[in-house]
Design a protein around this motif. Structure first.
Motif, PDB file in Angstrom:
ATOM      1  N   ALA A  93       0.847  -1.192   0.000  1.00  0.00           N
ATOM      2  CA  ALA A  93       0.000   0.000   0.000  1.00  0.00           C
ATOM      3  C   ALA A  93       0.880   1.237   0.000  1.00  0.00           C
ATOM      4  O   ALA A  93       1.783   1.374   0.835  1.00  0.00           O
ATOM      5  N   GLY A  94       0.640   2.157  -0.951  1.00  0.00           N
ATOM      6  CA  GLY A  94       1.338   3.435  -1.010  1.00  0.00           C
ATOM      7  C   GLY A  94       0.543   4.501  -0.287  1.00  0.00           C
ATOM      8  O   GLY A  94      -0.643   4.702  -0.564  1.00  0.00           O
ATOM      9  N   THR A  95       1.169   5.188   0.661  1.00  0.00           N
ATOM     10  CA  THR A  95       0.471   6.156   1.498  1.00  0.00           C
ATOM     11  C   THR A  95       1.209   7.485   1.514  1.00  0.00           C
ATOM     12  O   THR A  95       2.226   7.658   0.830  1.00  0.00           O
ATOM     13  N   ASP A  96       0.705   8.392   2.335  1.00  0.00           N
ATOM     14  CA  ASP A  96       1.382   9.668   2.544  1.00  0.00           C
ATOM     15  C   ASP A  96       2.610   9.513   3.437  1.00  0.00           C
ATOM     16  O   ASP A  96       3.333  10.490   3.673  1.00  0.00           O
ATOM     17  N   LYS A  97       2.811   8.315   3.943  1.00  0.00           N
ATOM     18  CA  LYS A  97       3.966   8.080   4.798  1.00  0.00           C
ATOM     19  C   LYS A  97       4.585   6.727   4.444  1.00  0.00           C
ATOM     20  O   LYS A  97       4.575   5.780   5.224  1.00  0.00           O
ATOM     21  N   GLY A  98       5.067   6.652   3.226  1.00  0.00           N
ATOM     22  CA  GLY A  98       5.828   5.500   2.795  1.00  0.00           C
ATOM     23  C   GLY A  98       4.995   4.335   2.281  1.00  0.00           C
ATOM     24  O   GLY A  98       3.807   4.466   1.959  1.00  0.00           O
ATOM     25  N   VAL A  99       5.669   3.172   2.224  1.00  0.00           N
ATOM     26  CA  VAL A  99       5.089   1.933   1.700  1.00  0.00           C
ATOM     27  C   VAL A  99       4.793   1.000   2.862  1.00  0.00           C
ATOM     28  O   VAL A  99       5.603   0.857   3.790  1.00  0.00           O
ATOM     29  N   ASN A 100       3.627   0.350   2.819  1.00  0.00           N
ATOM     30  CA  ASN A 100       3.241  -0.624   3.837  1.00  0.00           C
ATOM     31  C   ASN A 100       3.112  -1.996   3.203  1.00  0.00           C
ATOM     32  O   ASN A 100       2.393  -2.160   2.201  1.00  0.00           O
ATOM     33  N   ILE A 101       3.814  -2.985   3.777  1.00  0.00           N
ATOM     34  CA  ILE A 101       3.729  -4.369   3.323  1.00  0.00           C
ATOM     35  C   ILE A 101       2.714  -5.066   4.208  1.00  0.00           C
ATOM     36  O   ILE A 101       2.908  -5.211   5.423  1.00  0.00           O
ATOM     37  N   ILE A 102       1.599  -5.506   3.618  1.00  0.00           N
ATOM     38  CA  ILE A 102       0.497  -6.114   4.359  1.00  0.00           C
ATOM     39  C   ILE A 102       0.490  -7.612   4.064  1.00  0.00           C
ATOM     40  O   ILE A 102       0.471  -8.022   2.895  1.00  0.00           O
ATOM     41  N   ARG A 103       0.499  -8.408   5.101  1.00  0.00           N
ATOM     42  CA  ARG A 103       0.531  -9.865   4.941  1.00  0.00           C
ATOM     43  C   ARG A 103      -0.422 -10.490   5.950  1.00  0.00           C
ATOM     44  O   ARG A 103      -0.493 -10.065   7.118  1.00  0.00           O
ATOM     45  N   GLU A 104      -1.154 -11.493   5.504  1.00  0.00           N
ATOM     46  CA  GLU A 104      -2.102 -12.179   6.381  1.00  0.00           C
ATOM     47  C   GLU A 104      -1.536 -13.544   6.749  1.00  0.00           C
ATOM     48  O   GLU A 104      -1.058 -14.282   5.900  1.00  0.00           O
ATOM     49  N   ASP A 105      -1.545 -13.845   8.055  1.00  0.00           N
ATOM     50  CA  ASP A 105      -1.001 -15.117   8.543  1.00  0.00           C
ATOM     51  C   ASP A 105      -1.876 -15.619   9.683  1.00  0.00           C
ATOM     52  O   ASP A 105      -2.004 -14.959  10.731  1.00  0.00           O
ATOM     53  N   ASN A 106      -2.511 -16.788   9.460  1.00  0.00           N
ATOM     54  CA  ASN A 106      -3.384 -17.388  10.487  1.00  0.00           C
ATOM     55  C   ASN A 106      -4.462 -16.399  10.949  1.00  0.00           C
ATOM     56  O   ASN A 106      -4.683 -16.183  12.151  1.00  0.00           O
ATOM     57  N   ASN A 107      -5.133 -15.783   9.924  1.00  0.00           N
ATOM     58  CA  ASN A 107      -6.229 -14.836  10.174  1.00  0.00           C
ATOM     59  C   ASN A 107      -5.777 -13.590  10.932  1.00  0.00           C
ATOM     60  O   ASN A 107      -6.610 -12.880  11.522  1.00  0.00           O
ATOM     61  N   THR A 108      -4.453 -13.358  10.968  1.00  0.00           N
ATOM     62  CA  THR A 108      -3.916 -12.161  11.606  1.00  0.00           C
ATOM     63  C   THR A 108      -3.219 -11.316  10.561  1.00  0.00           C
ATOM     64  O   THR A 108      -2.437 -11.830   9.744  1.00  0.00           O
ATOM     65  N   VAL A 109      -3.500  -9.994  10.574  1.00  0.00           N
ATOM     66  CA  VAL A 109      -2.897  -9.087   9.612  1.00  0.00           C
ATOM     67  C   VAL A 109      -1.595  -8.542  10.181  1.00  0.00           C
ATOM     68  O   VAL A 109      -1.573  -8.012  11.302  1.00  0.00           O
ATOM     69  N   HIS A 110      -0.514  -8.675   9.378  1.00  0.00           N
ATOM     70  CA  HIS A 110       0.781  -8.131   9.771  1.00  0.00           C
ATOM     71  C   HIS A 110       1.139  -7.006   8.807  1.00  0.00           C
ATOM     72  O   HIS A 110       0.998  -7.148   7.585  1.00  0.00           O
ATOM     73  N   VAL A 111       1.603  -5.876   9.346  1.00  0.00           N
ATOM     74  CA  VAL A 111       1.945  -4.715   8.533  1.00  0.00           C
ATOM     75  C   VAL A 111       3.377  -4.299   8.853  1.00  0.00           C
ATOM     76  O   VAL A 111       3.740  -4.147  10.021  1.00  0.00           O
ATOM     77  N   LYS A 112       4.170  -4.104   7.782  1.00  0.00           N
ATOM     78  CA  LYS A 112       5.508  -3.549   7.937  1.00  0.00           C
ATOM     79  C   LYS A 112       5.591  -2.275   7.114  1.00  0.00           C
ATOM     80  O   LYS A 112       5.261  -2.271   5.924  1.00  0.00           O
ATOM     81  N   SER A 113       6.043  -1.192   7.752  1.00  0.00           N
ATOM     82  CA  SER A 113       6.106   0.105   7.080  1.00  0.00           C
ATOM     83  C   SER A 113       7.531   0.423   6.655  1.00  0.00           C
ATOM     84  O   SER A 113       8.480   0.156   7.388  1.00  0.00           O
ATOM     85  N   ILE A 114       7.661   0.991   5.456  1.00  0.00           N
ATOM     86  CA  ILE A 114       8.952   1.460   4.939  1.00  0.00           C
ATOM     87  C   ILE A 114       8.791   2.947   4.671  1.00  0.00           C
ATOM     88  O   ILE A 114       8.012   3.352   3.812  1.00  0.00           O
ATOM     89  N   ILE A 115       9.516   3.769   5.425  1.00  0.00           N
ATOM     90  CA  ILE A 115       9.407   5.215   5.271  1.00  0.00           C
ATOM     91  C   ILE A 115      10.713   5.768   4.740  1.00  0.00           C
ATOM     92  O   ILE A 115      11.745   5.086   4.734  1.00  0.00           O
ATOM     93  N   ALA A 116      10.662   7.012   4.260  1.00  0.00           N
ATOM     94  CA  ALA A 116      11.831   7.642   3.638  1.00  0.00           C
ATOM     95  C   ALA A 116      12.847   8.006   4.707  1.00  0.00           C
ATOM     96  O   ALA A 116      12.601   8.873   5.549  1.00  0.00           O
ATOM     97  N   ASP A 117      13.983   7.308   4.690  1.00  0.00           N
ATOM     98  CA  ASP A 117      15.128   7.661   5.526  1.00  0.00           C
ATOM     99  C   ASP A 117      16.370   7.068   4.887  1.00  0.00           C
ATOM    100  O   ASP A 117      16.303   6.334   3.899  1.00  0.00           O
ATOM    101  N   GLN A 118      17.494   7.370   5.444  1.00  0.00           N
ATOM    102  CA  GLN A 118      18.761   6.889   4.881  1.00  0.00           C
ATOM    103  C   GLN A 118      18.877   5.378   4.960  1.00  0.00           C
ATOM    104  O   GLN A 118      19.482   4.746   4.104  1.00  0.00           O
TER     105      GLN A 118
END
Length: 841
Positions: A60-85
């Motif tokens: 997902a592309g947002t106003d604050k970086g990219v979010n990697i959304i993954r579903e595992d055992n009916n649980t949603v996991h989100v990892k965010s990648i924001i602009a930094d070095q």
């Protein structure tokens, strides 16, 4: 579930789930139930622009970086990648994300930081490649071609090609319409469609681009061109030789050398030296800064050089006196030694060689004037019409990536050699012109054919031609008339000159299909539209109209179609129309096939189908037929029983009735004729006694024939014509030239055919009785016959005051025929003529 309460930024569908990007987060809609995923679930920001999908992940592309959304055992996991070095993401505002064909490989477009390539492994570890600096504005759309190349549309109006090379993104400008490009789409033929606020623009940069040049370039002065092994483009403007670096997009042509006479050909050998052949002053060799005039090699000094080629270390030089095969004695100095002189006397076929072309097998192909195509592999090989090639004047020859040899000719079109036979390709195969000046091939199999109407690109996957001309490629104004005037760079892209510079026919990273699409657009029965999903029709809905439409992205010309209806006919019908009607189809199953093509060959053409069934009427269904047969048998049995009881009495009565009726009908001759005839005779006796005597004879003959034939059922056609002639003489004595008779009957019919007595006389009398006969409006009776019937016709000119008539004349004839034959008498008015048709027996 939830319901979006803000503007939707994008809508996607993945499987059975509908995904909505909004300012509140991401909504997932399944079975009309929406579930919201936002910062409460781990999103870095609720303002979501875009989504991209892989088998196991959503980005997902947002106003604050990219979010990697993954579903595992009916649980949603989100990892965010924001602009930094640490992450390498150049900008937090992510406008576009597109997945390419490689798993977990994404192209990411930002608002200010440009484009990045993102690779994500199974543990959501991210590797990012980016381009720096970025000067082309906000990324609005991305069109991935592969995991290494993509097209980019920006808000500043740029169409860019991005290539991942050596862990860096290389960006090249290709098109700028000076307005924001919002979306881009690649169609199946390789065209890129750019959508902006001012509409759609089709761009050909995926397979064709151009280099525009100013002075001193001029198409009318261009005489030769070449691309050497350093990717330097050389071109000659009459006697001036220029070079242009293809590595530098800002480079301008540089004058290298001016020859004493016009330069006719350019060639780069394997040692990177450039050879320039001239018309009338021999050969020149350019090595670095040195320009050497080559002399004393079979007399090239002062000779006319047409082409130069290198085969297995030997340099071949074509002139008006054949071909000199030479070898290098000093490569750096361009010193040559003659090995052999090839000419017509030695078996070459012609001394006039337009082009020398070495193929991938080390053989030398020669395009000649007078000898056609000649190939040399230690021996000379020539072909003629028995091999499929019927042209003796061949201007150009080349080889494609499959090893096929292509030859362009004078007024015979294009020929292709597969190693066994030559195949001729002409206008009906899609060529714009059959006079070909150049043929070239690029590294991915496309064949370029140059003629004065433009360039034809043969696409082997489609077996069709893509046309480049004033209508399709708007920059083309005219083409060079110089033979074999093209160049090929080290990657295999082909450069062809046009009015403003050079068109680049690119190697194609994808296999594009330029065949037109075809679809069925409408079905109707008796002009009443029906749904395309309807496939079953009643027996009385058997007038079927099928409309279809071809979609052509490759060429501006109109398409060709062909169709067949299986179940009705197995023959293809060719047409330029876009609909077909099948009237009165019998009951049965049918399958309609329609194909569209750029030419009339239809090889591997696109096809659309539509199947339908016409129902069998009730009276033709099996149960109805069985029932009808049973009823008929039962009725027949009853009729036979009744017939047995009445047969004898009915037979006797019927016989007497027929005899009486027939004798009565034969006696019904119009008596008014006798009164008119006697009145006419009385007038003639008083005015013209001689004519009266002749008239009396004709009248006597008429009644003699009538009396003689009164007991006959049939008489010969010749006898009937004699009766008619007596009758018409009598009537013409009364009406003069106002009454005419035209006969068209063969002697064979007169002697061999029979007719009911007095039938023609009655029909003629009927025509005179009911039509005006006057000097100002004469009446002509036409009589013609064939083997089956005799036809009597006259133009209708009805009398104002009609004579009284019992209406028995034609009815009398019809009844007399009914007693003799099953053939019918027909009569009536057709196209302002009264026509009577009597059977001949």
């Amino acid at each position: 579930g939830s319901r979006p309460g803000s503007t939707l930024r994008a809508i996607y569908k993945s499987g059975d789930v509908l995904w909505l990007c909004s300012e509140e987060g991401v909504y997932a809609v399944l079975n009309n139930v929406a579930v919201l995923l936002n910062s409460n679930n781990g999103l870095s920001d609720n303002f979501t622009y875009c989504l991209a999908f892989t088998k196991h992940k959503i980005l997902a592309g947002t106003d604050k970086g990219v979010n990697i959304i993954r579903e595992d055992n009916n649980t949603v996991h989100v990892k965010s990648i924001i602009a930094d070095q640490l992450s390498g993401l150049p900008d937090n505002i992510v406008r576009v994300i597109k997945a390419d064909r490689k798993e977990n490989s994404f192209w990411v477009g930002t608002e200010q930081g440009g484009i990045v390539k993102m690779l994500i492994n199974g543990k959501d570890q991210v590797l990012i490649y980016k381009s720096e600096p970025w000067n082309w504005g906000q990324v609005n759309d991305i069109l991935p071609l592969s995991d290494k190349t993509a097209w980019i549309a920006t808000d500043d109006g740029y169409l860019l090609k991005v290539i991942l090379k050596n862990d860096s993104l290389l960006v090249a400008e290709h098109y700028r319409p000076c307005r924001s490009i919002k979306k881009i789409l690649l169609d199946r033929t390789g065209n890129i469609w750019c959508a902006s606020g001012q509409g759609l623009t089709m761009v050909t940069v995926e397979y064709a681009a151009n280099i525009k040049l100013g002075a001193p370039y001029g198409l009318d002065k261009l005489t030769a061109m070449l691309c050497d092994n350093n990717n330097t483009l050389w071109f000659a403007e009459n006697d001036d030789l220029y070079s242009l670096s293809l590595k530098d997009s800002t480079a301008v042509p540089k004058l290298i050398f001016t020859a004493p006479t016009a330069i006719t050909t350019l060639f780069a050998d394997t040692g990177y030296g450039v050879w320039a052949g001239t018309f009338g002053n021999g050969l020149y060799f350019l090595n670095g800064n040195k320009v050497l005039h080559i002399a004393n090699v079979d007399g090239p000094d002062g000779s006319n050089i047409l082409d130069v080629a290198e085969v297995q270390g030997h340099l071949w030089i074509a002139s008006l006196n054949g071909v000199a095969e030479t070898k290098f004695t000093n490569h750096e100095g361009g010193e040559l030694e003659l090995i052999k002189h090839h000419n017509k006397q030695g078996g070459l076929g012609s001394d006039y060689i337009y082009q020398l072309y070495p193929d991938c097998k080390g053989r030398l192909w020669m395009a000649t004037d007078g000898g056609g195509v000649c190939m040399y592999d230690g021996n000379y090989h020539k072909w003629d019409s028995t091999d499929g090639i019927n042209s003796k004047v061949v201007y150009t020859v080349t080889e494609d990536v499959s090893g096929n040899i292509w030859a362009g000719t004078l007024e015979k079109g294009l020929f292709c050699f597969d190693g066994k036979k030559w195949k001729n390709i002409k206008r009906q195969n899609g060529l714009q012109d059959i006079n070909i000046s150049s043929v070239a091939t690029n590294a991915t199999g496309q064949v370029l054919i140059v003629n004065q109407k433009g360039v034809d690109e043969w696409c082997p996957h489609s077996s069709q031609f893509r046309h480049f001309n004033r209508r399709m490629y708007t920059d083309i104004d005219s083409m060079s008339k110089v033979l074999n005037c093209y160049a090929k760079d080290i990657s295999g892209n082909v450069y062809i000159p046009f009015e403003d510079g050079f068109i680049i026919f690119k190697n194609q990273e994808r296999v594009y299909d330029i065949k037109p699409n075809i679809r069925i657009t409408g079905i109707s029965t008796f002009l009443n539209p029906v749904l395309l999903s309807d496939h079953n029709f009643d027996y009385d809905e058997n007038n079927i109209r099928i409309a279809f439409d071809g979609i052509n992205y490759a060429n501006p010309e109109s398409l060709h179609y062909r169709y067949l209806l299986r179940g009705y006919s197995d023959t293809w019908i060719y047409t330029d129309d876009e609909s077909v009607t099948f009237p009165k189809l019998p009951a049965g199953k049918y399958e309609f096939h329609v194909q569209a093509s750029l030419n009339n060959i239809f090889h591997n053409a696109s096809e659309a189908t539509y199947s339908f069934v016409i129902a069998t009427p009730v009276w033709r269904q099996r149960w109805f037929v069985v029932l009808a047969i049973f009823i008929c048998l039962l009725a027949g049995y009853g009729i036979l029983k009744l017939r047995d009881r009445r047969l004898r009495a009915v037979a006797d009565l019927q016989k007497e009735k027929h005899i009486f009726e027939y004798e009565h009908l034969k006696s019904q001759v119009n008596p008014h004729f006798l009164f008119n005839s006697l009145n006419t005779l009385a007038n003639l006796i008083e005015d013209d006694p001689a004519s009266a005597a002749n008239y009396t004879t004709q009248l006597s003959d008429l009644y003699r024939h009538m009396i003689a034939n009164k007991d006959k059922d049939l008489i010969s056609l010749s006898e009937e014509i004699a009766i008619l002639s007596n009758y018409m003489y009598i009537q013409q004595s009364r009406f003069g030239d106002a009454l005419r008779l035209e006969l068209n009957i063969t002697n064979e019919l007169l002697e061999n055919k029979m007719i009911v007595p007095l039938a023609l006389q009655i029909v003629a009398e009927n025509a005179i009785k009911h039509n005006i006969v006057s000097a100002s409006l004469p009446l002509t009776i036409h009589i013609a016959a064939n083997n089956e019937e005799i036809v009597i016709r006259n133009i209708l000119q009805p009398k104002i005051s009609k004579e009284k008539s019992a209406g028995l004349g034609l009815l009398n004839i019809s009844k007399r025929y009914m007693l003799l034959t099953k053939k019918e008498v027909t009569y009536g008015i057709y196209n302002n003529e009264f026509i009577v048709k009597l059977p001949l027996l």
